[in-house]
Design a protein around this motif. Sequence first.
Motif, mmCIF file in Angstrom:
data_model
loop_
_atom_site.group_PDB
_atom_site.id
_atom_site.type_symbol
_atom_site.label_atom_id
_atom_site.label_comp_id
_atom_site.label_asym_id
_atom_site.label_seq_id
_atom_site.Cartn_x
_atom_site.Cartn_y
_atom_site.Cartn_z
ATOM 1 N N ASN A 1 -36.929 15.239 -20.753
ATOM 2 C CA ASN A 1 -36.285 16.431 -20.187
ATOM 3 C C ASN A 1 -35.013 16.697 -20.997
ATOM 4 O OD1 ASN A 1 -35.211 18.463 -18.564
ATOM 5 N ND2 ASN A 1 -35.938 17.497 -16.679
ATOM 6 N N GLN A 2 -35.203 17.371 -22.119
ATOM 7 C CA GLN A 2 -34.123 17.538 -23.092
ATOM 8 C C GLN A 2 -32.924 18.286 -22.519
ATOM 9 O OE1 GLN A 2 -35.385 19.349 -26.789
ATOM 10 N NE2 GLN A 2 -34.007 17.998 -27.906
ATOM 11 N N VAL A 3 -33.196 19.330 -21.738
ATOM 12 C CA VAL A 3 -32.091 20.119 -21.206
ATOM 13 C C VAL A 3 -31.336 19.339 -20.124
ATOM 14 C CG1 VAL A 3 -33.391 21.354 -19.415
ATOM 15 C CG2 VAL A 3 -31.443 22.464 -20.526
ATOM 16 N N LEU A 4 -32.011 18.413 -19.440
ATOM 17 C CA LEU A 4 -31.331 17.532 -18.480
ATOM 18 C C LEU A 4 -30.377 16.590 -19.212
ATOM 19 C CD1 LEU A 4 -31.022 16.335 -15.592
ATOM 20 C CD2 LEU A 4 -32.990 14.869 -16.107
ATOM 21 N N LEU A 5 -30.809 16.058 -20.341
ATOM 22 C CA LEU A 5 -29.918 15.206 -21.138
ATOM 23 C C LEU A 5 -28.716 16.001 -21.638
ATOM 24 C CD1 LEU A 5 -32.432 13.092 -23.297
ATOM 25 C CD2 LEU A 5 -31.290 12.457 -21.163
ATOM 26 N N ALA A 6 -28.950 17.260 -22.009
ATOM 27 C CA ALA A 6 -27.836 18.100 -22.465
ATOM 28 C C ALA A 6 -26.822 18.308 -21.354
ATOM 29 C CB ALA A 6 -28.373 19.454 -22.950
ATOM 30 N N ALA A 7 -27.297 18.434 -20.106
ATOM 31 C CA ALA A 7 -26.393 18.621 -18.972
ATOM 32 C C ALA A 7 -25.504 17.404 -18.767
ATOM 33 C CB ALA A 7 -27.200 18.894 -17.711
ATOM 34 N N ALA A 8 -26.036 16.215 -19.070
ATOM 35 C CA ALA A 8 -25.274 14.982 -18.848
ATOM 36 C C ALA A 8 -24.339 14.644 -20.000
ATOM 37 C CB ALA A 8 -26.256 13.819 -18.627
ATOM 38 N N THR A 9 -24.466 15.335 -21.122
ATOM 39 C CA THR A 9 -23.639 15.043 -22.295
ATOM 40 C C THR A 9 -22.209 15.556 -22.091
ATOM 41 O OG1 THR A 9 -25.605 15.214 -23.714
ATOM 42 C CG2 THR A 9 -23.439 15.376 -24.786
ATOM 43 N N ASP A 10 -21.228 14.687 -22.347
ATOM 44 C CA ASP A 10 -19.800 15.047 -22.226
ATOM 45 C C ASP A 10 -19.494 15.652 -20.851
ATOM 46 O OD1 ASP A 10 -19.257 14.251 -24.857
ATOM 47 O OD2 ASP A 10 -19.881 16.197 -25.640
ATOM 48 N N CYS A 11 -20.048 15.038 -19.846
ATOM 49 C CA CYS A 11 -19.934 15.601 -18.500
ATOM 50 C C CYS A 11 -19.107 14.658 -17.624
ATOM 51 C CB CYS A 11 -21.347 15.773 -17.920
ATOM 52 S SG CYS A 11 -21.394 16.306 -16.217
ATOM 53 N N HIS A 12 -18.156 15.204 -16.847
ATOM 54 C CA HIS A 12 -17.422 14.349 -15.911
ATOM 55 C C HIS A 12 -17.873 14.578 -14.473
ATOM 56 C CE1 HIS A 12 -14.972 18.031 -15.294
ATOM 57 N NE2 HIS A 12 -14.724 17.504 -14.106
ATOM 58 N N ARG A 13 -18.569 15.711 -14.236
ATOM 59 C CA ARG A 13 -19.055 16.031 -12.895
ATOM 60 C C ARG A 13 -20.466 16.606 -13.053
ATOM 61 N NH1 ARG A 13 -16.158 17.463 -8.009
ATOM 62 N NH2 ARG A 13 -17.373 18.857 -6.667
ATOM 63 N N PHE A 14 -21.443 15.939 -12.448
ATOM 64 C CA PHE A 14 -22.849 16.251 -12.700
ATOM 65 C C PHE A 14 -23.538 16.547 -11.379
ATOM 66 C CE2 PHE A 14 -27.228 14.408 -13.465
ATOM 67 C CZ PHE A 14 -27.682 15.447 -14.266
ATOM 68 N N CYS A 15 -24.097 17.749 -11.252
ATOM 69 C CA CYS A 15 -24.741 18.173 -10.002
ATOM 70 C C CYS A 15 -26.171 18.639 -10.281
ATOM 71 C CB CYS A 15 -23.948 19.295 -9.333
ATOM 72 S SG CYS A 15 -22.282 18.830 -8.828
#
Length: 506
Positions: free
Chosen positions: A18-32
């Motif tokens: 799930n490439q776009v899911l990994l992109a969401a978690a990159t350099d992220c401090h708050r993940f929803c």
Amino acid sequence: MSHSSIHWFRKSLRLHDNQVLLAAATDCHRFCPLFVLDPSSLPAGTNARCFLLESLWDLDRSLRGVGSRLFVARGSPEAVFPGLFRAWGTTHLTFEAATDPASRRREVAVAELAAQHGVEVTWGAPHTLYDTHRVLTLNGGKAPLSYKQLQNLLAALRPPEKPVPALTRDHLQGCCTPCHDANFRVPTLEELGKDPAEDGPHLYPGGETAALARLDALMERTAWVRGFEKPETAPNSLSPSTTVLSPYITFGCLSICTFWWRLDGVYQGRQHSQPPVSLHGQLLWREFFYITGTNIPNFDQMVSNPICLQVEWDNNPQHLHAWREGRTGFPFIDATMTQLRNEGWIHHLARHAVACFLTRRDLWISWEEGLKVFEELLLDTDWSLNAGNWLWLSGSAFFHRYFHIYSPIAFGKKTDRDGAYTRKYLPVLKDFPAKYIYEPWKASRAVQEQAGCLIGTHHPRPIVEHRAASKMNVERMRAARALKGAQQEPPSSPKSQRKKPKIEQH
């Protein structure tokens, strides 16, 4: 710079590939991670809604396993997102792009809302093997209208992308998921307006965990995988003779690229079947309908669909209802429709048979009506595939051998002479002799009484006289095609003289 991210799950209800899911978690401090339950786009049937909920419950468990959770909001995305952007201080939104028209319009609207709130949007690729726009560009912007044409286009491209790693705790290091109240939990089936008592036997539980377990079990059957040829599988086997991975692919519990490359690993260095009949070939059929559905206007309807044969279908609500409810009086058709209603899945050749019966063979009812019923009852209903297959099976597009027809009597006899499948799904007929299982109305009164089923009382008589209806409808289809040919022909050129094709019954 770290950001506050919402990842909007749409179809890819999984952590693996799930490439776009990994992109969401990159350099992220708050993940929803978020799923939006929109009443206007929920699956219509109880079985499909249950499969969706099981997939969401499984996704929530998987996310909790990596230190996060799933938030489920209810309402239209356009209504839900502005409030969440403000409440969660969102700076980034990620989601997988769609291919069907309604979903594409929705994602454009959401992207515009995000821009109004200063939220940066990242769209991921749709869940296809190839970039559909790239394929269309290779074909001059036009959709390929045959499988062979698609194969020729794909030969110019590199193989499908390899799967990316699954999301893990390591990807979420330094990233927190906030705690929110129970309003964001996965709802129950009752809360979605369905009675659990109407739910089927749960033969195919939803979710990524079940999908990967099923895939693993199938890939262990290496000889079966290599030798798989879909036309040779049994439509009325008492247990599925194909993979039944289609519901998991439809909901994105299983990555299409993961499936492709797992198959490739089994194929490597060994003799195996080839497209279009192989398992790789089945995935390319899916690709074919995704590409055509993306590019052809009004793909899911007859009027204003440029590739669709224009036919004056009959309007017969009684016949349509009988077909939907498995009350046509033809046991093989009724058993198939009963399996569909109860379990949410039927073999592809069984789909062919009931679709042919509804449209060009016996009832002469529009394929659009069949599409609606399949959309409601199938676990694996998919906009592009559903429309494309109904266009094909009704003889309205792609498939032009309209005289190739499935007999509601002979087809069952050919594939299951004793009628075990019919006896399972129509127990009212279970005690009929095999001689009469596909034509119980031909049995004498004494035989019917001995079987405990009087035709016309306990099971309906056939709603049409099969031979007469079939003969008439083949002529109607021939006339519709001839009219289309005449309309396309230059006025000055003579009409071609063709022999009437021989009707092929299966």
